[in-house]
Design a protein around this motif. Structure first.
Motif, PDB file in Angstrom:
ATOM      1  N   GLU A   1       0.858  -1.182   0.000  1.00 18.35           N
ATOM      2  CA  GLU A   1       0.000   0.000   0.000  1.00 18.35           C
ATOM      3  C   GLU A   1       0.892   1.230   0.000  1.00 18.35           C
ATOM      4  O   GLU A   1       1.936   1.254   0.658  1.00 18.35           O
ATOM      5  CB  GLU A   1      -0.909   0.038   1.232  1.00 18.35           C
ATOM      6  CG  GLU A   1      -1.949  -1.055   1.277  1.00 18.35           C
ATOM      7  CD  GLU A   1      -3.034  -0.899   0.224  1.00 18.35           C
ATOM      8  OE1 GLU A   1      -3.238   0.230  -0.274  1.00 18.35           O
ATOM      9  OE2 GLU A   1      -3.684  -1.921  -0.094  1.00 18.35           O
ATOM     10  N   ILE A   2       0.476   2.242  -0.737  1.00 18.80           N
ATOM     11  CA  ILE A   2       1.164   3.528  -0.731  1.00 18.80           C
ATOM     12  C   ILE A   2       0.178   4.558  -0.211  1.00 18.80           C
ATOM     13  O   ILE A   2      -0.942   4.662  -0.711  1.00 18.80           O
ATOM     14  CB  ILE A   2       1.667   3.916  -2.131  1.00 18.80           C
ATOM     15  CG1 ILE A   2       2.751   2.939  -2.580  1.00 18.80           C
ATOM     16  CG2 ILE A   2       2.195   5.360  -2.138  1.00 18.80           C
ATOM     17  CD1 ILE A   2       3.283   3.179  -3.978  1.00 18.80           C
ATOM     18  N   VAL A   3       0.611   5.287   0.802  1.00 19.02           N
ATOM     19  CA  VAL A   3      -0.193   6.378   1.348  1.00 19.02           C
ATOM     20  C   VAL A   3       0.609   7.654   1.134  1.00 19.02           C
ATOM     21  O   VAL A   3       1.756   7.752   1.570  1.00 19.02           O
ATOM     22  CB  VAL A   3      -0.504   6.179   2.848  1.00 19.02           C
ATOM     23  CG1 VAL A   3      -1.368   7.318   3.373  1.00 19.02           C
ATOM     24  CG2 VAL A   3      -1.170   4.830   3.097  1.00 19.02           C
TER      25      VAL A   3
ATOM     26  N   GLN B   1       3.070  -3.541  -9.267  1.00 17.53           N
ATOM     27  CA  GLN B   1       4.391  -3.887  -9.800  1.00 17.53           C
ATOM     28  C   GLN B   1       5.293  -4.435  -8.688  1.00 17.53           C
ATOM     29  O   GLN B   1       6.020  -5.407  -8.895  1.00 17.53           O
ATOM     30  CB  GLN B   1       5.040  -2.669 -10.454  1.00 17.53           C
ATOM     31  CG  GLN B   1       4.404  -2.283 -11.765  1.00 17.53           C
ATOM     32  CD  GLN B   1       4.947  -0.967 -12.314  1.00 17.53           C
ATOM     33  OE1 GLN B   1       5.560  -0.173 -11.601  1.00 17.53           O
ATOM     34  NE2 GLN B   1       4.698  -0.733 -13.594  1.00 17.53           N
ATOM     35  N   MET B   2       5.227  -3.807  -7.526  1.00 23.82           N
ATOM     36  CA  MET B   2       6.024  -4.285  -6.401  1.00 23.82           C
ATOM     37  C   MET B   2       5.560  -5.675  -5.968  1.00 23.82           C
ATOM     38  O   MET B   2       6.385  -6.562  -5.713  1.00 23.82           O
ATOM     39  CB  MET B   2       5.944  -3.290  -5.235  1.00 23.82           C
ATOM     40  CG  MET B   2       6.633  -1.971  -5.526  1.00 23.82           C
ATOM     41  SD  MET B   2       6.437  -0.774  -4.185  1.00 23.82           S
ATOM     42  CE  MET B   2       7.442  -1.540  -2.911  1.00 23.82           C
TER      43      MET B   2
ATOM     44  N   GLU C   1      14.220  -6.943  -2.615  1.00 22.91           N
ATOM     45  CA  GLU C   1      15.070  -5.764  -2.778  1.00 22.91           C
ATOM     46  C   GLU C   1      14.742  -5.023  -4.073  1.00 22.91           C
ATOM     47  O   GLU C   1      14.515  -3.815  -4.070  1.00 22.91           O
ATOM     48  CB  GLU C   1      16.550  -6.164  -2.767  1.00 22.91           C
ATOM     49  CG  GLU C   1      17.487  -4.976  -2.927  1.00 22.91           C
ATOM     50  CD  GLU C   1      18.943  -5.377  -2.831  1.00 22.91           C
ATOM     51  OE1 GLU C   1      19.746  -4.809  -3.608  1.00 22.91           O
ATOM     52  OE2 GLU C   1      19.297  -6.236  -1.996  1.00 22.91           O
ATOM     53  N   GLY C   2      14.721  -5.742  -5.179  1.00 27.18           N
ATOM     54  CA  GLY C   2      14.433  -5.112  -6.467  1.00 27.18           C
ATOM     55  C   GLY C   2      13.053  -4.482  -6.498  1.00 27.18           C
ATOM     56  O   GLY C   2      12.872  -3.387  -7.036  1.00 27.18           O
TER      57      GLY C   2
ATOM     58  N   GLY D   1      10.127   0.402  -6.709  1.00 22.39           N
ATOM     59  CA  GLY D   1       8.995   1.169  -6.203  1.00 22.39           C
ATOM     60  C   GLY D   1       9.417   2.551  -5.740  1.00 22.39           C
ATOM     61  O   GLY D   1       8.767   3.558  -6.058  1.00 22.39           O
ATOM     62  N   VAL D   2      10.521   2.625  -5.005  1.00 22.40           N
ATOM     63  CA  VAL D   2      11.049   3.923  -4.560  1.00 22.40           C
ATOM     64  C   VAL D   2      11.406   4.777  -5.770  1.00 22.40           C
ATOM     65  O   VAL D   2      11.116   5.980  -5.805  1.00 22.40           O
ATOM     66  CB  VAL D   2      12.270   3.734  -3.620  1.00 22.40           C
ATOM     67  CG1 VAL D   2      13.003   5.054  -3.386  1.00 22.40           C
ATOM     68  CG2 VAL D   2      11.833   3.115  -2.294  1.00 22.40           C
ATOM     69  N   GLU D   3      12.024   4.181  -6.769  1.00 24.14           N
ATOM     70  CA  GLU D   3      12.408   4.939  -7.972  1.00 24.14           C
ATOM     71  C   GLU D   3      11.183   5.490  -8.700  1.00 24.14           C
ATOM     72  O   GLU D   3      11.206   6.627  -9.191  1.00 24.14           O
ATOM     73  CB  GLU D   3      13.245   4.061  -8.897  1.00 24.14           C
ATOM     74  CG  GLU D   3      14.629   3.775  -8.340  1.00 24.14           C
ATOM     75  CD  GLU D   3      15.391   2.700  -9.094  1.00 24.14           C
ATOM     76  OE1 GLU D   3      14.785   1.992  -9.945  1.00 24.14           O
ATOM     77  OE2 GLU D   3      16.598   2.542  -8.828  1.00 24.14           O
ATOM     78  N   THR D   4      10.112   4.711  -8.761  1.00 23.89           N
ATOM     79  CA  THR D   4       8.895   5.181  -9.424  1.00 23.89           C
ATOM     80  C   THR D   4       8.265   6.325  -8.632  1.00 23.89           C
ATOM     81  O   THR D   4       7.861   7.340  -9.210  1.00 23.89           O
ATOM     82  CB  THR D   4       7.896   4.029  -9.614  1.00 23.89           C
ATOM     83  OG1 THR D   4       8.535   2.984 -10.353  1.00 23.89           O
ATOM     84  CG2 THR D   4       6.666   4.494 -10.368  1.00 23.89           C
TER      85      THR D   4
END
Length: 165
Positions: A97-99, A119-120, A130-131, A136-139
């Motif tokens: 989840e992304i908040v 995607q994650m 890790e990937g 996810g952080v890069e996106t």
């Protein structure tokens, strides 16, 4: 009450979390967050939890609701530009989840966050923890750079290291 989900959560061990996220992986995620935050005024946090327990589990707390709780507890909402983003993984459910705080949420559509989460999750199904997190952080970084680029006076308001719960 979903008995299979309860059993799955109760059987996740700290050892499983540590195998999925060994110190080298946690270090790589922290480096990705540091690099990310050098390019925008947002704040990114990553938290992973093996499984829920107690009342939240038996009441059927969703990964989304748990992520919202952590968004508050980790003070991701408390940034100068309202651009904090929490990436949360509930390992027992393999759910991401992304908040996002209101500043960035107003600029990025919910379906974009949903796409990053899926995607994650796909990477995690392949045990590429890790990937999956780093991509996810890069996106997320791309969205923050697009809407809140660095102004040269960025302070690091939140810790960069991943949170293991």
């Amino acid at each position: 009450m979903n008995i299979q989900r309860i059993v799955r959560h109760l059987l996740v061990t700290d050892g499983q979390v540590k195998r999925a996220f060994p110190p080298s992986t946690l270090s790589r995620i922290e480096q990705a967050i540091k690099a990310s935050e050098a390019s925008h005024v947002g704040e990114v946090r990553f938290a992973v939890e093996g499984g829920l327990d107690g009342v939240p589990l038996f009441k059927g707390l969703s990964p989304r609701d748990r992520a919202i709780e952590l968004f508050s507890q980790l003070r991701v909402w408390d940034t100068q530009h309202n651009t904090g983003v929490l990436i949360y993984l509930l390992l027992a459910d393999r759910a991401v989840e992304i908040v996002a705080d209101r500043g960035i949420h107003a600029k990025v559509e919910s379906q974009e966050w949903f796409r990053v989460c899926r995607q994650m999750e796909e990477a995690f199904r392949r045990s590429d923890f890790e990937g999956g997190v780093v991509r996810g952080v890069e996106t997320v970084t791309g969205y923050l750079v697009q809407h809140f680029p660095s102004n040269g006076d960025d302070s690091n308001e939140l810790a960069d290291e991943p949170v293991l719960l």
